[in-house]
Design a protein around this motif. Structure first.
Motif, PDB file in Angstrom:
ATOM      1  N   LYS A   1      -4.555   4.290  -8.500  1.00  0.00           N
ATOM      2  CA  LYS A   1      -3.649   2.945  -8.283  1.00  0.00           C
ATOM      3  C   LYS A   1      -3.453   2.268  -9.302  1.00  0.00           C
ATOM      4  CE  LYS A   1      -7.480   0.019  -6.861  1.00  0.00           C
ATOM      5  NZ  LYS A   1      -8.808   0.707  -6.837  1.00  0.00           N
ATOM      6  N   THR A   2      -2.125   1.331  -9.222  1.00  0.00           N
ATOM      7  CA  THR A   2      -1.872   0.622 -10.274  1.00  0.00           C
ATOM      8  C   THR A   2      -1.945  -0.585  -9.747  1.00  0.00           C
ATOM      9  OG1 THR A   2      -0.397   2.374 -11.072  1.00  0.00           O
ATOM     10  CG2 THR A   2       0.026  -0.052 -11.649  1.00  0.00           C
ATOM     11  N   GLU A   3      -2.737  -1.737 -10.485  1.00  0.00           N
ATOM     12  CA  GLU A   3      -3.008  -2.937 -10.371  1.00  0.00           C
ATOM     13  C   GLU A   3      -2.326  -3.982 -10.916  1.00  0.00           C
ATOM     14  OE1 GLU A   3      -7.517  -2.264  -9.340  1.00  0.00           O
ATOM     15  OE2 GLU A   3      -6.746  -4.078  -8.095  1.00  0.00           O
ATOM     16  N   ALA A   4      -1.707  -5.022 -10.466  1.00  0.00           N
ATOM     17  CA  ALA A   4      -0.907  -6.165 -11.326  1.00  0.00           C
ATOM     18  C   ALA A   4      -1.358  -7.347 -10.982  1.00  0.00           C
ATOM     19  CB  ALA A   4       0.596  -5.785 -11.099  1.00  0.00           C
ATOM     20  N   LEU A   5      -1.706  -8.255 -11.851  1.00  0.00           N
ATOM     21  CA  LEU A   5      -2.065  -9.718 -11.686  1.00  0.00           C
ATOM     22  C   LEU A   5      -1.112 -10.448 -12.464  1.00  0.00           C
ATOM     23  CD1 LEU A   5      -3.998 -11.671 -10.664  1.00  0.00           C
ATOM     24  CD2 LEU A   5      -5.447 -11.099 -12.987  1.00  0.00           C
TER      25      LEU A   5
ATOM     26  N   ALA B   1      -0.300 -13.919  -8.067  1.00  0.00           N
ATOM     27  CA  ALA B   1      -0.168 -13.104  -7.117  1.00  0.00           C
ATOM     28  C   ALA B   1      -0.939 -11.748  -7.529  1.00  0.00           C
ATOM     29  CB  ALA B   1       1.156 -12.664  -6.746  1.00  0.00           C
ATOM     30  N   GLN B   2      -1.429 -11.030  -6.658  1.00  0.00           N
ATOM     31  CA  GLN B   2      -2.146  -9.545  -7.237  1.00  0.00           C
ATOM     32  C   GLN B   2      -1.720  -8.773  -6.291  1.00  0.00           C
ATOM     33  OE1 GLN B   2      -6.381 -10.364  -7.585  1.00  0.00           O
ATOM     34  NE2 GLN B   2      -6.556  -8.464  -8.900  1.00  0.00           N
ATOM     35  N   THR B   3      -1.127  -7.429  -7.046  1.00  0.00           N
ATOM     36  CA  THR B   3      -0.581  -6.434  -5.851  1.00  0.00           C
ATOM     37  C   THR B   3      -1.275  -5.337  -6.412  1.00  0.00           C
ATOM     38  OG1 THR B   3       1.199  -6.000  -7.449  1.00  0.00           O
ATOM     39  CG2 THR B   3       1.444  -7.596  -5.820  1.00  0.00           C
TER      40      THR B   3
ATOM     41  N   THR C   1       4.572   2.243  -1.427  1.00  0.00           N
ATOM     42  CA  THR C   1       4.374   0.995  -0.790  1.00  0.00           C
ATOM     43  C   THR C   1       3.026  -0.037  -1.349  1.00  0.00           C
ATOM     44  OG1 THR C   1       2.645   2.064   0.437  1.00  0.00           O
ATOM     45  CG2 THR C   1       4.904   1.843   1.556  1.00  0.00           C
ATOM     46  N   ALA C   2       3.661  -0.997  -1.726  1.00  0.00           N
ATOM     47  CA  ALA C   2       2.723  -2.041  -2.600  1.00  0.00           C
ATOM     48  C   ALA C   2       2.073  -2.813  -1.756  1.00  0.00           C
ATOM     49  CB  ALA C   2       3.368  -2.793  -3.532  1.00  0.00           C
ATOM     50  N   GLU C   3       0.710  -2.776  -1.729  1.00  0.00           N
ATOM     51  CA  GLU C   3      -0.055  -3.610  -1.018  1.00  0.00           C
ATOM     52  C   GLU C   3      -0.162  -4.976  -1.520  1.00  0.00           C
ATOM     53  OE1 GLU C   3      -4.867  -3.816  -0.056  1.00  0.00           O
ATOM     54  OE2 GLU C   3      -3.678  -2.003  -0.380  1.00  0.00           O
ATOM     55  N   ARG C   4      -0.154  -6.024  -0.632  1.00  0.00           N
ATOM     56  CA  ARG C   4       0.038  -7.363  -1.095  1.00  0.00           C
ATOM     57  C   ARG C   4      -1.352  -7.903  -0.786  1.00  0.00           C
ATOM     58  NH1 ARG C   4       5.761 -10.232  -0.665  1.00  0.00           N
ATOM     59  NH2 ARG C   4       7.137  -8.582  -1.074  1.00  0.00           N
TER      60      ARG C   4
END
Ligand SMILES: [Zn+2]
Length: 330
Positions: A31-35, A45-47, A4-7
């Motif tokens: 955790k894996t973070e994407a920007l 967007a950042q998730t 479940t990716a947190e927005r």
């Protein structure tokens, strides 16, 4: 495993279908973070999502989930990704996009860059997470002041530094430049995960501080003390916690001194989980440096308090470093 990716930071931005975006990823043990940013480095967007470290495929699933969630948030097609930068906690070969060893991700000799390119057809550049955070911290500082030489010292589960010289990341011959967590400071000290005795990491990392507290502070056996608990207790006046903090700060101030004397940097930026204790973490280090300055003209010249700063709270230097490296392509 359910992902479940947190927005975060929902945005109403809609980009033209021809626009190119850059993806920065920080793949951590939990955790894996994407920007996602546009061509002007404006965040779109950042998730983040949990990292599945049970297998290489699990790590890949986490990356794909984090990136797809970010893309969907702003309605961008995977084909619009121009470049991807990825930070990994471990030893990497940027030249062929392979992870040599990332113990916390359960990866060894894994062609992560190739696997990511197979899903998102864009150039992928891989780097060690602390080195990327150094680049991110450097870019952040540079906006505010002209700076060419900087060291980023991360104190968390491990200790490592990233060094930026003449505006460029200094990797060294084997990508190990800055691995000061494994400088031996107590030759008869505790055995480190690397096999040596008395590495800086066995004294001043988060687990080392918590371990010292478990031995000395006689905690309630139900409560596991963390490094932050120790810093807060020290600040609240607990004398045993103060002794631990003093011991740790003594070694960390010397680590800062090594970085300044080795590389003659203008700034040393402190980050990582332990540094998030804020002033309770920083003030004892500044006191120790002040004591060193009082005893030596050299130290007075080189170890000014204005050279030391904390990474701004909440600033994710890792993903920003990944963006910078992906855009520059080196
Ligand atoms: Zn070691």
């Amino acid at each position: 495993m359910i992902m479940t990716a947190e927005r975060q930071r929902p945005t109403a931005v809609t980009l033209p279908k021809t626009a190119t975006v850059t993806v920065g990823l920080d793949v951590g043990g939990t955790k894996t973070e994407a920007l996602l940013v546009d061509e002007d480095r404006q965040p779109l967007a950042q998730t983040q999502c949990p990292t599945d470290t049970t297998s290489p495929e699990g790590v890949m699933d986490s990356i794909v989930t984090a990136v797809n969630t970010a893309l969907e948030e702003v309605g961008i097609a995977p084909a619009q990704i121009g470049a991807i930068g990825i930070g990994v906690p471990g030893l990497v070969r940027p030249q062929d996009g392979a992870v040599q060893l990332a113990a916390n991700l359960n990866l060894q000799e894994y062609a992560l860059g190739e696997a990511v390119t197979a899903v998102f057809p864009a150039p992928v550049i891989l780097e060690n997470d602390v080195r990327l955070a150094a680049i991110g911290a450097y870019q952040h500082l540079r906006v505010q002041q002209p700076i060419q030489h900087m060291a980023y010292l991360s104190i968390g589960t491990g200790i490592a530094a990233g060094v930026v010289l003449d505006g460029r990341l200094w990797r060294g011959a084997y990508g190990m430049a800055g691995e000061i967590g494994h400088i031996v400071v107590e030759p008869d000290g505790a055995i480190c995960a690397c096999g040596q005795r008395g590495c800086l990491e066995t004294i001043a990392s988060g687990p080392a501080i918590a371990g010292m507290a478990a031995r000395l502070m006689r905690p309630n056996p139900v409560i596991n003390l963390t490094a932050d608990n120790v810093y807060q207790a020290a600040q609240a006046g607990d004398s045993v916690a103060q002794t631990i903090v003093q011991h740790v700060s003594y070694y960390l101030s010397h680590a800062i001194q090594w970085l300044i004397m080795s590389y003659d940097v203008e700034k040393v930026v402190l980050g990582g989980g332990v540094a998030q204790s804020g002033s309770a973490f920083l003030d004892p280090i500044l006191s120790e440096l002040s004591r060193m300055r009082a005893e030596s003209r050299l130290a007075e010249t080189m170890l000014g308090a204005d050279k030391i700063m904390l990474l701004p709270y909440g600033f994710n230097a890792g993903v920003w470093g990944a963006i910078t490296l992906a855009q520059k392509g080196d």
